[in-house]
Design a protein around this motif. Structure first.
Motif, PDB file in Angstrom:
ATOM      1  N   GLU A  68     -56.369  10.386 139.957  1.00 11.29           N
ATOM      2  CA  GLU A  68     -55.577   9.930 141.095  1.00 11.29           C
ATOM      3  C   GLU A  68     -54.109  10.328 140.993  1.00 11.29           C
ATOM      4  N   GLU A  69     -53.649  10.720 139.819  1.00 13.83           N
ATOM      5  CA  GLU A  69     -52.314  11.299 139.726  1.00 13.83           C
ATOM      6  C   GLU A  69     -52.273  12.626 140.489  1.00 13.83           C
ATOM      7  N   LYS A 129     -46.608  12.792 133.633  1.00 12.74           N
ATOM      8  CA  LYS A 129     -47.917  12.135 133.721  1.00 12.74           C
ATOM      9  C   LYS A 129     -47.953  11.175 134.900  1.00 12.74           C
ATOM     10  N   ALA A 130     -46.809  10.597 135.241  1.00 12.74           N
ATOM     11  CA  ALA A 130     -46.728   9.667 136.378  1.00 12.74           C
ATOM     12  C   ALA A 130     -46.572  10.399 137.706  1.00 12.74           C
ATOM     13  N   PRO A 185     -54.086  11.179 144.881  1.00 12.90           N
ATOM     14  CA  PRO A 185     -53.930   9.740 145.097  1.00 12.90           C
ATOM     15  C   PRO A 185     -54.634   9.250 146.358  1.00 12.90           C
ATOM     16  N   GLN A 213     -57.508   7.242 136.627  1.00  8.20           N
ATOM     17  CA  GLN A 213     -56.043   7.283 136.684  1.00  8.20           C
ATOM     18  C   GLN A 213     -55.554   8.722 136.592  1.00  8.20           C
ATOM     19  N   TYR A 214     -56.133   9.494 135.672  1.00  3.44           N
ATOM     20  CA  TYR A 214     -55.787  10.911 135.571  1.00  3.44           C
ATOM     21  C   TYR A 214     -56.045  11.612 136.904  1.00  3.44           C
ATOM     22  N   ARG A 236     -43.086   4.395 140.273  1.00  4.44           N
ATOM     23  CA  ARG A 236     -44.042   4.606 139.189  1.00  4.44           C
ATOM     24  C   ARG A 236     -43.465   5.500 138.098  1.00  4.44           C
ATOM     25  N   GLN A 260     -61.549   3.754 133.793  1.00  7.64           N
ATOM     26  CA  GLN A 260     -60.307   3.532 134.534  1.00  7.64           C
ATOM     27  C   GLN A 260     -59.245   4.558 134.151  1.00  7.64           C
ATOM     28  N   THR A 261     -59.227   4.963 132.892  1.00  5.34           N
ATOM     29  CA  THR A 261     -58.278   5.982 132.433  1.00  5.34           C
ATOM     30  C   THR A 261     -58.577   7.327 133.087  1.00  5.34           C
TER      31      THR A 261
END
Length: 372
Positions: free
Chosen positions: A13-14, A156-157, A17, A10-11, A213, A6-7
Protein backbone atom coordinates in the motif's frame (compact mmCIF):
# COMPACT_ATOMS: atom_id res chain seq x y z
CA UNK A 1 11.90 -15.17 9.65
CA UNK A 2 8.63 -14.77 7.75
CA UNK A 3 6.70 -11.53 7.34
CA UNK A 4 3.32 -10.93 8.92
CA UNK A 5 0.48 -10.42 6.44
CA UNK A 6 -0.09 -6.88 7.68
CA UNK A 7 3.56 -6.02 7.00
CA UNK A 8 3.32 -7.33 3.43
CA UNK A 9 0.22 -5.29 2.70
CA UNK A 10 1.83 -2.23 4.29
CA UNK A 11 4.66 -2.58 1.77
CA UNK A 12 2.17 -2.94 -1.05
CA UNK A 13 0.00 0.00 0.00
CA UNK A 14 3.00 2.32 0.14
CA UNK A 15 3.10 1.74 -3.63
CA UNK A 16 -0.65 1.46 -4.26
CA UNK A 17 -2.54 3.21 -1.43
CA UNK A 18 -6.25 2.62 -0.94
CA UNK A 19 -6.94 6.36 -1.13
CA UNK A 20 -6.31 6.20 -4.90
CA UNK A 21 -9.21 3.81 -5.50
CA UNK A 22 -12.45 5.04 -7.03
CA UNK A 23 -15.37 5.37 -4.65
CA UNK A 24 -17.23 2.10 -4.10
CA UNK A 25 -14.45 -0.06 -5.57
CA UNK A 26 -14.18 -3.54 -4.04
CA UNK A 27 -10.65 -3.47 -2.65
CA UNK A 28 -8.73 -4.55 0.43
CA UNK A 29 -8.87 -7.79 2.40
CA UNK A 30 -11.84 -9.83 1.16
CA UNK A 31 -11.20 -13.27 2.64
CA UNK A 32 -9.31 -14.45 5.73
CA UNK A 33 -6.95 -12.55 7.99
CA UNK A 34 -3.67 -10.70 7.58
CA UNK A 35 -2.77 -11.16 11.23
CA UNK A 36 -0.68 -14.26 10.62
CA UNK A 37 2.74 -15.38 9.43
CA UNK A 38 3.00 -15.54 5.63
CA UNK A 39 5.42 -18.04 4.17
CA UNK A 40 4.25 -17.70 0.58
CA UNK A 41 2.37 -15.01 -1.38
CA UNK A 42 0.85 -15.61 -4.81
CA UNK A 43 0.14 -12.73 -7.21
CA UNK A 44 -2.63 -13.20 -9.75
CA UNK A 45 -4.96 -11.18 -11.96
CA UNK A 46 -8.10 -13.18 -11.13
CA UNK A 47 -9.14 -15.45 -8.25
CA UNK A 48 -10.87 -18.37 -9.98
CA UNK A 49 -11.32 -21.87 -8.58
CA UNK A 50 -8.40 -23.27 -10.57
CA UNK A 51 -6.23 -20.42 -9.24
CA UNK A 52 -7.26 -21.34 -5.68
CA UNK A 53 -6.43 -24.99 -6.41
CA UNK A 54 -3.01 -23.81 -7.62
CA UNK A 55 -2.55 -21.80 -4.41
CA UNK A 56 -3.45 -24.82 -2.27
CA UNK A 57 -0.99 -27.01 -4.18
CA UNK A 58 1.77 -24.40 -3.79
CA UNK A 59 1.17 -23.90 -0.04
CA UNK A 60 0.17 -20.25 -0.43
CA UNK A 61 -0.93 -18.23 2.63
CA UNK A 62 -1.92 -14.98 0.89
CA UNK A 63 -3.23 -14.16 -2.59
CA UNK A 64 -2.87 -10.61 -3.94
CA UNK A 65 -5.14 -10.08 -6.94
CA UNK A 66 -6.35 -7.27 -9.16
CA UNK A 67 -9.94 -8.40 -9.69
CA UNK A 68 -12.26 -8.84 -6.73
CA UNK A 69 -13.15 -12.33 -5.55
CA UNK A 70 -16.29 -10.86 -3.92
CA UNK A 71 -17.73 -8.31 -6.33
CA UNK A 72 -21.45 -8.48 -5.58
CA UNK A 73 -23.15 -8.83 -2.17
CA UNK A 74 -23.46 -12.49 -1.12
CA UNK A 75 -27.03 -13.71 -0.66
CA UNK A 76 -25.84 -17.04 0.71
CA UNK A 77 -22.68 -19.09 1.13
CA UNK A 78 -23.63 -22.43 -0.37
CA UNK A 79 -20.72 -24.80 -0.97
CA UNK A 80 -22.59 -26.78 -3.64
CA UNK A 81 -22.28 -23.95 -6.19
CA UNK A 82 -19.03 -22.73 -7.84
CA UNK A 83 -18.62 -19.42 -5.94
CA UNK A 84 -19.35 -21.00 -2.55
CA UNK A 85 -17.02 -23.89 -3.30
CA UNK A 86 -14.20 -21.41 -4.05
CA UNK A 87 -14.75 -19.57 -0.74
CA UNK A 88 -14.87 -22.88 1.14
CA UNK A 89 -11.49 -23.88 -0.24
CA UNK A 90 -9.94 -20.54 0.70
CA UNK A 91 -11.26 -20.71 4.26
CA UNK A 92 -10.46 -24.38 4.83
CA UNK A 93 -6.87 -23.86 3.70
CA UNK A 94 -6.48 -20.54 5.57
CA UNK A 95 -5.68 -18.55 2.41
CA UNK A 96 -6.27 -14.81 2.70
CA UNK A 97 -7.26 -12.80 -0.39
CA UNK A 98 -6.36 -9.11 -0.78
CA UNK A 99 -7.60 -7.04 -3.74
CA UNK A 100 -6.06 -3.93 -5.34
CA UNK A 101 -8.18 -2.74 -8.25
CA UNK A 102 -8.50 0.91 -9.34
CA UNK A 103 -5.87 1.97 -6.82
CA UNK A 104 -3.42 -0.29 -8.68
CA UNK A 105 -4.62 1.17 -12.00
CA UNK A 106 -4.11 4.74 -10.82
CA UNK A 107 -0.86 4.33 -8.84
CA UNK A 108 2.38 5.75 -10.21
CA UNK A 109 4.08 2.69 -11.66
CA UNK A 110 0.77 0.78 -11.56
CA UNK A 111 -1.06 -1.06 -14.34
CA UNK A 112 -1.62 1.89 -16.66
CA UNK A 113 1.99 3.02 -16.37
CA UNK A 114 3.14 -0.57 -16.95
CA UNK A 115 1.03 -0.78 -20.10
CA UNK A 116 2.25 2.61 -21.34
CA UNK A 117 5.85 1.62 -20.69
CA UNK A 118 5.39 -1.71 -22.48
CA UNK A 119 4.28 0.27 -25.54
CA UNK A 120 7.26 2.65 -25.12
CA UNK A 121 5.06 5.72 -24.76
CA UNK A 122 6.85 8.95 -23.93
CA UNK A 123 5.78 12.06 -21.97
CA UNK A 124 2.72 10.32 -20.59
CA UNK A 125 -0.03 11.85 -18.45
CA UNK A 126 -3.31 10.49 -17.05
CA UNK A 127 -6.07 10.08 -19.60
CA UNK A 128 -8.66 11.01 -16.96
CA UNK A 129 -7.46 12.92 -13.89
CA UNK A 130 -9.28 11.80 -10.74
CA UNK A 131 -7.41 13.76 -8.09
CA UNK A 132 -4.42 15.98 -7.48
CA UNK A 133 -2.13 16.46 -4.50
CA UNK A 134 0.07 19.42 -3.68
CA UNK A 135 3.79 18.83 -3.31
CA UNK A 136 5.86 19.68 -0.25
CA UNK A 137 9.59 19.68 0.42
CA UNK A 138 10.79 18.28 3.73
CA UNK A 139 14.21 19.31 5.03
CA UNK A 140 15.68 17.57 8.07
CA UNK A 141 19.07 17.86 9.80
CA UNK A 142 20.60 14.54 10.85
CA UNK A 143 23.94 13.54 12.39
CA UNK A 144 26.13 11.85 9.79
CA UNK A 145 25.93 8.52 11.62
CA UNK A 146 22.15 8.32 11.09
CA UNK A 147 21.90 9.95 7.67
CA UNK A 148 20.92 6.86 5.67
CA UNK A 149 18.77 5.34 8.40
CA UNK A 150 16.55 8.41 8.65
CA UNK A 151 16.20 8.82 4.90
CA UNK A 152 15.37 5.14 4.44
CA UNK A 153 12.56 5.51 6.97
CA UNK A 154 11.21 8.53 5.09
CA UNK A 155 11.42 6.76 1.73
CA UNK A 156 9.70 3.70 3.18
CA UNK A 157 6.84 5.98 4.24
CA UNK A 158 6.52 7.24 0.66
CA UNK A 159 8.83 10.28 0.41
CA UNK A 160 11.18 10.89 -2.50
CA UNK A 161 9.01 10.00 -5.50
CA UNK A 162 9.44 12.06 -8.69
CA UNK A 163 7.57 10.40 -11.56
CA UNK A 164 8.72 6.79 -11.72
CA UNK A 165 11.89 7.55 -9.69
CA UNK A 166 11.95 6.70 -6.00
CA UNK A 167 14.40 7.65 -3.18
CA UNK A 168 15.03 11.11 -4.67
CA UNK A 169 16.89 13.44 -2.29
CA UNK A 170 19.57 16.11 -2.00
CA UNK A 171 22.10 15.99 0.84
CA UNK A 172 24.60 18.56 2.05
CA UNK A 173 27.12 18.50 4.86
CA UNK A 174 27.17 21.24 7.48
CA UNK A 175 27.57 22.05 11.17
CA UNK A 176 24.65 22.05 13.56
CA UNK A 177 24.75 23.86 16.91
CA UNK A 178 22.61 23.50 20.01
CA UNK A 179 22.82 23.80 23.78
CA UNK A 180 20.87 21.26 25.87
CA UNK A 181 19.05 23.01 28.74
CA UNK A 182 17.52 21.72 31.96
CA UNK A 183 15.22 18.68 31.80
CA UNK A 184 16.71 17.48 28.54
CA UNK A 185 18.19 14.09 27.69
CA UNK A 186 20.41 14.84 24.68
CA UNK A 187 21.60 12.10 22.30
CA UNK A 188 24.80 14.14 21.85
CA UNK A 189 26.34 16.61 24.31
CA UNK A 190 25.72 17.71 27.89
CA UNK A 191 23.33 20.14 29.57
CA UNK A 192 24.52 23.76 29.54
CA UNK A 193 27.29 23.16 27.00
CA UNK A 194 27.18 24.48 23.43
CA UNK A 195 27.62 21.62 21.00
CA UNK A 196 28.78 21.67 17.37
CA UNK A 197 27.92 18.53 15.40
CA UNK A 198 28.71 17.51 11.84
CA UNK A 199 25.28 16.98 10.29
CA UNK A 200 23.68 16.19 6.95
CA UNK A 201 20.89 18.34 5.53
CA UNK A 202 18.47 15.99 3.76
CA UNK A 203 15.95 17.44 1.30
CA UNK A 204 13.23 15.31 -0.24
CA UNK A 205 9.76 15.65 -1.70
CA UNK A 206 6.36 14.39 -0.49
CA UNK A 207 2.75 14.70 -1.53
CA UNK A 208 0.42 16.46 0.86
CA UNK A 209 -1.52 13.26 1.49
CA UNK A 210 1.42 11.40 3.03
CA UNK A 211 3.17 14.35 4.72
CA UNK A 212 2.15 13.42 8.26
CA UNK A 213 3.09 9.77 7.75
CA UNK A 214 6.54 10.70 6.48
CA UNK A 215 7.16 13.14 9.34
CA UNK A 216 6.13 10.51 11.88
CA UNK A 217 8.51 7.94 10.34
CA UNK A 218 11.31 10.53 10.20
CA UNK A 219 10.96 11.47 13.89
CA UNK A 220 10.81 7.82 14.94
CA UNK A 221 14.06 7.01 13.12
CA UNK A 222 15.87 10.21 14.19
CA UNK A 223 18.22 9.90 17.17
CA UNK A 224 17.65 13.42 18.54
CA UNK A 225 15.23 14.17 21.35
CA UNK A 226 14.08 17.27 19.43
CA UNK A 227 14.19 16.97 15.65
CA UNK A 228 14.92 20.07 13.56
CA UNK A 229 13.03 20.00 10.28
CA UNK A 230 11.27 22.33 7.84
CA UNK A 231 8.35 21.83 5.45
CA UNK A 232 7.99 24.09 2.40
CA UNK A 233 5.05 24.33 -0.05
CA UNK A 234 6.19 24.00 -3.67
CA UNK A 235 4.98 26.07 -6.60
CA UNK A 236 5.62 23.44 -9.25
CA UNK A 237 2.65 21.48 -10.63
CA UNK A 238 0.93 19.14 -8.21
CA UNK A 239 0.89 15.37 -8.69
CA UNK A 240 -2.08 14.19 -10.75
CA UNK A 241 -3.59 10.75 -10.27
CA UNK A 242 -5.92 9.25 -12.80
CA UNK A 243 -7.04 6.36 -14.97
CA UNK A 244 -5.37 5.54 -18.26
CA UNK A 245 -2.35 7.18 -19.85
CA UNK A 246 -1.79 9.15 -23.02
CA UNK A 247 1.55 9.80 -24.65
CA UNK A 248 3.56 9.51 -27.85
CA UNK A 249 5.40 6.71 -29.60
CA UNK A 250 9.10 7.32 -30.31
CA UNK A 251 8.27 7.30 -34.03
CA UNK A 252 5.13 7.22 -36.14
CA UNK A 253 4.11 3.74 -37.34
CA UNK A 254 1.23 2.18 -39.24
CA UNK A 255 -1.79 0.91 -37.33
CA UNK A 256 -0.90 -2.62 -38.44
CA UNK A 257 2.64 -2.30 -37.08
CA UNK A 258 1.30 -0.86 -33.84
CA UNK A 259 -1.27 -3.64 -33.41
CA UNK A 260 1.53 -6.21 -33.75
CA UNK A 261 3.45 -4.29 -31.08
CA UNK A 262 0.44 -4.49 -28.75
CA UNK A 263 0.24 -8.27 -29.25
CA UNK A 264 3.89 -8.67 -28.32
CA UNK A 265 3.89 -6.20 -25.42
CA UNK A 266 0.89 -7.78 -23.68
CA UNK A 267 1.63 -11.39 -24.64
CA UNK A 268 -1.71 -12.02 -26.31
CA UNK A 269 -2.39 -14.23 -29.32
CA UNK A 270 -4.70 -11.83 -31.05
CA UNK A 271 -6.14 -8.31 -30.94
CA UNK A 272 -9.26 -6.66 -32.36
CA UNK A 273 -8.47 -3.61 -34.45
CA UNK A 274 -10.74 -0.70 -35.38
CA UNK A 275 -9.53 1.52 -38.21
CA UNK A 276 -7.56 1.53 -41.46
CA UNK A 277 -4.55 -0.73 -41.04
CA UNK A 278 -2.44 1.57 -43.22
CA UNK A 279 -3.24 4.73 -41.21
CA UNK A 280 -0.40 6.31 -39.25
CA UNK A 281 -0.38 6.52 -35.46
CA UNK A 282 1.79 8.53 -33.11
CA UNK A 283 -0.31 9.70 -30.15
CA UNK A 284 -1.55 6.76 -28.10
CA UNK A 285 -4.05 6.41 -25.25
CA UNK A 286 -4.06 3.25 -23.15
CA UNK A 287 -6.29 2.01 -20.34
CA UNK A 288 -6.31 -1.44 -18.76
CA UNK A 289 -9.53 -3.41 -18.50
CA UNK A 290 -12.85 -2.11 -19.87
CA UNK A 291 -12.21 1.36 -21.31
CA UNK A 292 -15.47 1.97 -23.17
CA UNK A 293 -16.48 4.88 -20.96
CA UNK A 294 -13.16 6.62 -21.75
CA UNK A 295 -13.37 6.49 -25.56
CA UNK A 296 -14.73 10.05 -25.76
CA UNK A 297 -11.90 11.26 -23.49
CA UNK A 298 -9.29 9.64 -25.78
CA UNK A 299 -10.94 11.31 -28.80
CA UNK A 300 -11.05 14.68 -27.03
CA UNK A 301 -7.35 14.45 -26.17
CA UNK A 302 -6.45 13.78 -29.79
CA UNK A 303 -5.32 10.15 -29.59
CA UNK A 304 -4.62 8.50 -32.94
CA UNK A 305 -5.31 5.13 -31.36
CA UNK A 306 -6.82 3.92 -28.08
CA UNK A 307 -5.64 0.63 -26.57
CA UNK A 308 -8.18 -0.90 -24.18
CA UNK A 309 -10.22 -4.03 -23.58
CA UNK A 310 -13.82 -5.20 -23.95
CA UNK A 311 -14.65 -2.69 -26.70
CA UNK A 312 -18.38 -2.60 -27.51
CA UNK A 313 -19.63 -2.79 -31.09
CA UNK A 314 -21.35 0.62 -31.13
CA UNK A 315 -18.50 2.27 -29.22
CA UNK A 316 -16.17 1.06 -31.97
CA UNK A 317 -18.47 2.76 -34.50
CA UNK A 318 -18.20 6.00 -32.52
CA UNK A 319 -14.41 5.77 -32.61
CA UNK A 320 -14.42 5.12 -36.37
CA UNK A 321 -16.70 8.08 -36.97
CA UNK A 322 -14.31 10.35 -35.06
CA UNK A 323 -11.28 9.10 -36.99
CA UNK A 324 -9.66 7.43 -33.97
CA UNK A 325 -8.38 3.86 -34.30
CA UNK A 326 -8.62 1.26 -31.54
CA UNK A 327 -6.70 -1.86 -30.56
CA UNK A 328 -8.37 -4.28 -28.13
CA UNK A 329 -5.96 -6.83 -26.57
CA UNK A 330 -8.65 -8.03 -24.16
CA UNK A 331 -9.21 -7.47 -20.46
CA UNK A 332 -6.61 -10.11 -19.62
CA UNK A 333 -3.81 -7.79 -20.79
CA UNK A 334 -3.86 -6.47 -17.22
CA UNK A 335 -1.87 -9.58 -16.23
CA UNK A 336 1.13 -7.32 -16.83
CA UNK A 337 0.70 -6.36 -13.15
CA UNK A 338 1.80 -9.78 -11.85
CA UNK A 339 5.55 -9.53 -12.43
CA UNK A 340 5.68 -5.91 -11.28
CA UNK A 341 3.95 -6.65 -7.97
CA UNK A 342 6.15 -9.71 -7.45
CA UNK A 343 9.31 -7.66 -7.98
CA UNK A 344 8.10 -4.88 -5.67
CA UNK A 345 7.35 -7.27 -2.80
CA UNK A 346 10.48 -9.35 -3.28
CA UNK A 347 12.70 -6.28 -3.05
CA UNK A 348 11.01 -5.02 0.13
CA UNK A 349 10.95 -8.41 1.82
CA UNK A 350 14.61 -9.03 0.99
CA UNK A 351 15.58 -5.58 2.25
CA UNK A 352 14.00 -6.32 5.64
CA UNK A 353 15.50 -9.83 5.71
CA UNK A 354 12.23 -11.76 5.45
CA UNK A 355 12.18 -15.26 3.93
CA UNK A 356 8.62 -15.00 2.59
CA UNK A 357 8.40 -16.22 -1.02
CA UNK A 358 6.43 -14.36 -3.69
CA UNK A 359 5.27 -16.46 -6.64
CA UNK A 360 3.16 -15.82 -9.73
CA UNK A 361 0.05 -17.75 -10.65
CA UNK A 362 0.67 -19.57 -13.92
CA UNK A 363 -2.99 -20.39 -14.55
CA UNK A 364 -4.40 -18.76 -17.69
CA UNK A 365 -7.52 -16.91 -16.52
CA UNK A 366 -8.48 -15.48 -19.92
CA UNK A 367 -11.91 -16.97 -20.76
CA UNK A 368 -11.46 -16.30 -24.47
CA UNK A 369 -9.53 -18.25 -27.10
CA UNK A 370 -8.48 -16.59 -30.35
CA UNK A 371 -8.77 -18.71 -33.50
CA UNK A 372 -6.32 -17.26 -36.00
Amino acid sequence: MYANGQTIIQYFEEFSPKRLAMEGDKIGLQVGTLNKEIKKVMVTLDVLENVVDEAIEQGVDLIIAHHAVIFRPLKNLRTDVPAGRLYEKLIKHDIAVYIAHTNLDVAVGGINDLMANALELQNTEPLEVLSTEKLKKIVVFVPQTHNQEVFDAMAKAGAGWIGNYSHCSFRQEGTGTFMPRENTDPFIGSQGKLEQVEEIRIETIVTEGIQNRVVKAMIKAHPYEEVAYDIYPLEQPSVSYGLGRIGHLPAEVSLREFAEKVKTAFEVKGVRVVGDMSSRVKKVAVLGGDGNSFISKAILKGADVFVTGDVYYHMAHDAMASGMSMVDPGHNAEKIMKKAVQQLLEERLKKDHYQTDVILSVVNTDPFTFLV
